[in-house]
Scaffold this motif. Sequence first.
Motif, PDB file in Angstrom:
ATOM      1  N   SER A 109       0.777  -1.411   0.160  1.00 33.22           N
ATOM      2  CA  SER A 109      -0.070  -0.149  -0.035  1.00 33.22           C
ATOM      3  C   SER A 109       0.790   1.406   0.104  1.00 33.22           C
ATOM      4  O   SER A 109       0.506   2.250  -0.711  1.00 33.22           O
ATOM      5  CB  SER A 109      -0.857   0.096   1.212  1.00 33.22           C
ATOM      6  N   VAL A 110       2.096   1.323   0.823  1.00 34.80           N
ATOM      7  CA  VAL A 110       2.882   2.260   0.738  1.00 34.80           C
ATOM      8  C   VAL A 110       3.455   2.463  -0.663  1.00 34.80           C
ATOM      9  O   VAL A 110       3.422   3.645  -1.152  1.00 34.80           O
ATOM     10  CB  VAL A 110       4.084   2.115   1.638  1.00 34.80           C
ATOM     11  N   GLY A 111       3.975   1.454  -1.301  1.00 41.90           N
ATOM     12  CA  GLY A 111       4.461   1.549  -2.770  1.00 41.90           C
ATOM     13  C   GLY A 111       3.660   1.826  -3.606  1.00 41.90           C
ATOM     14  O   GLY A 111       3.579   2.968  -4.425  1.00 41.90           O
ATOM     15  N   ARG A 112       2.138   1.552  -3.458  1.00 41.55           N
ATOM     16  CA  ARG A 112       1.101   1.981  -4.395  1.00 41.55           C
ATOM     17  C   ARG A 112       0.913   3.480  -4.229  1.00 41.55           C
ATOM     18  O   ARG A 112       0.412   4.479  -5.091  1.00 41.55           O
ATOM     19  CB  ARG A 112      -0.080   1.195  -4.379  1.00 41.55           C
ATOM     20  N   ALA A 127      10.226   2.989 -12.871  1.00 43.49           N
ATOM     21  CA  ALA A 127       9.484   2.115 -13.818  1.00 43.49           C
ATOM     22  C   ALA A 127       9.610   0.813 -13.382  1.00 43.49           C
ATOM     23  O   ALA A 127       8.679  -0.024 -13.466  1.00 43.49           O
ATOM     24  CB  ALA A 127      10.157   2.574 -15.179  1.00 43.49           C
ATOM     25  N   LEU A 128      10.706   0.268 -12.890  1.00 44.49           N
ATOM     26  CA  LEU A 128      10.802  -1.187 -12.661  1.00 44.49           C
ATOM     27  C   LEU A 128       9.775  -1.496 -11.311  1.00 44.49           C
ATOM     28  O   LEU A 128       9.202  -2.347 -11.321  1.00 44.49           O
ATOM     29  CB  LEU A 128      12.303  -1.442 -12.118  1.00 44.49           C
ATOM     30  N   PHE A 129       9.700  -0.582 -10.279  1.00 44.46           N
ATOM     31  CA  PHE A 129       9.017  -0.674  -8.977  1.00 44.46           C
ATOM     32  C   PHE A 129       7.536  -0.617  -9.512  1.00 44.46           C
ATOM     33  O   PHE A 129       6.647  -1.215  -8.937  1.00 44.46           O
ATOM     34  CB  PHE A 129       9.264   0.169  -7.843  1.00 44.46           C
ATOM     35  N   VAL A 130       7.287   0.393 -10.251  1.00 48.18           N
ATOM     36  CA  VAL A 130       5.812   0.503 -10.814  1.00 48.18           C
ATOM     37  C   VAL A 130       5.491  -0.766 -11.548  1.00 48.18           C
ATOM     38  O   VAL A 130       4.368  -1.478 -11.255  1.00 48.18           O
ATOM     39  CB  VAL A 130       5.535   1.676 -11.851  1.00 48.18           C
ATOM     40  N   GLY A 131       6.191  -1.378 -12.376  1.00 48.73           N
ATOM     41  CA  GLY A 131       5.886  -2.771 -13.139  1.00 48.73           C
ATOM     42  C   GLY A 131       5.724  -3.749 -12.013  1.00 48.73           C
ATOM     43  O   GLY A 131       4.716  -4.828 -12.174  1.00 48.73           O
ATOM     44  N   TYR A 132       6.527  -3.743 -10.975  1.00 50.69           N
ATOM     45  CA  TYR A 132       6.619  -5.033 -10.002  1.00 50.69           C
ATOM     46  C   TYR A 132       5.279  -4.782  -9.227  1.00 50.69           C
ATOM     47  O   TYR A 132       4.654  -5.696  -9.027  1.00 50.69           O
ATOM     48  CB  TYR A 132       7.684  -4.612  -8.945  1.00 50.69           C
ATOM     49  N   LEU A 133       4.906  -3.658  -8.980  1.00 49.53           N
ATOM     50  CA  LEU A 133       3.610  -3.182  -8.013  1.00 49.53           C
ATOM     51  C   LEU A 133       2.310  -3.515  -8.872  1.00 49.53           C
ATOM     52  O   LEU A 133       1.444  -4.205  -8.265  1.00 49.53           O
ATOM     53  CB  LEU A 133       3.538  -1.797  -7.404  1.00 49.53           C
ATOM     54  N   ASP A 134       2.377  -3.273 -10.118  1.00 48.77           N
ATOM     55  CA  ASP A 134       1.292  -3.722 -10.897  1.00 48.77           C
ATOM     56  C   ASP A 134       1.128  -4.809 -11.498  1.00 48.77           C
ATOM     57  O   ASP A 134       0.102  -5.211 -12.209  1.00 48.77           O
ATOM     58  CB  ASP A 134       0.884  -2.372 -12.098  1.00 48.77           C
ATOM     59  N   THR A 164       7.037 -10.085 -12.993  1.00 45.86           N
ATOM     60  CA  THR A 164       6.725 -11.271 -12.393  1.00 45.86           C
ATOM     61  C   THR A 164       7.927 -11.653 -11.732  1.00 45.86           C
ATOM     62  O   THR A 164       7.818 -12.796 -11.582  1.00 45.86           O
ATOM     63  CB  THR A 164       5.950 -12.023 -12.889  1.00 45.86           C
ATOM     64  N   THR A 165       9.138 -11.095 -11.973  1.00 46.88           N
ATOM     65  CA  THR A 165      10.462 -11.484 -11.830  1.00 46.88           C
ATOM     66  C   THR A 165      10.553 -12.064 -10.199  1.00 46.88           C
ATOM     67  O   THR A 165      10.004 -11.217  -9.459  1.00 46.88           O
ATOM     68  CB  THR A 165      11.554 -10.743 -12.186  1.00 46.88           C
ATOM     69  N   PRO A 166      11.134 -13.012  -9.836  1.00 50.76           N
ATOM     70  CA  PRO A 166      11.230 -13.477  -8.493  1.00 50.76           C
ATOM     71  C   PRO A 166      11.926 -12.151  -7.776  1.00 50.76           C
ATOM     72  O   PRO A 166      12.872 -11.563  -8.331  1.00 50.76           O
ATOM     73  CB  PRO A 166      12.241 -14.636  -8.328  1.00 50.76           C
ATOM     74  N   ARG A 167      11.615 -12.031  -6.584  1.00 52.56           N
ATOM     75  CA  ARG A 167      11.875 -10.920  -5.871  1.00 52.56           C
ATOM     76  C   ARG A 167      13.723 -10.685  -5.728  1.00 52.56           C
ATOM     77  O   ARG A 167      13.970  -9.605  -6.034  1.00 52.56           O
ATOM     78  CB  ARG A 167      11.567 -10.995  -4.428  1.00 52.56           C
TER      79      ARG A 167
END
Length: 196
Positions: A101-104, A156-163, A167-170
């Motif tokens: 939720s913080v990231g979003r 851009a990377l974090f937005v892609g991870y959040l949305d 789907t790359t492993p963490r």
Amino acid sequence: MTIDERRRHRHESLLAAGIELLGSPDGPAVSVRGVCRSAGLTERYFYESFDDRDAFVRAVYAHVGEQARQAIVHAVESSDERDRVEAPVRAFVELVLDSPSVGRVLLLAPLSESAIGGSGAALLPSFVELVQAQLTSEDPDDKRLIAVGVVGALTALFVGYLDGSITTPREKFVAHCVRLVSGASEHAMIEPTTFR
């Protein structure tokens, strides 16, 4: 508790409710009534701290932005020479991905919430400055370009991870972010003690 302590506690409860609502997986859904219900407070206490809904949304966004900044600063200040790149990246991962939720709120809400539509652009320079302050290149233009590029790519990377589009492993995701920052620091070495 004193009156001031009770007021501060109510303020913090409202901000916490705002993070959950503004950072909802289904997108921002913030109303004064909904915030008060979530925080277990009446509207009287909402207006004790905030002028209106939009002022509240901006305060939640600023609060999350400061959390992110502090997490990065703390990670850099407490890191040693070996993990000066990885430590701040991992700190941001913990803040953004362990508390989605913080990231979003930080990365996605400005795209759809009119009250903070310009805030994402306003917050970006402060993160660029944090990165830029670590670069020891003699050329100020190079420092600025490297810092803006790194922050833009990581965003851009974090937005892609959040949305969900990435789907790359963490651990692989974190390793890629570290390599990205390390690659930038090869052009302008980072001095960890100057990160303030």
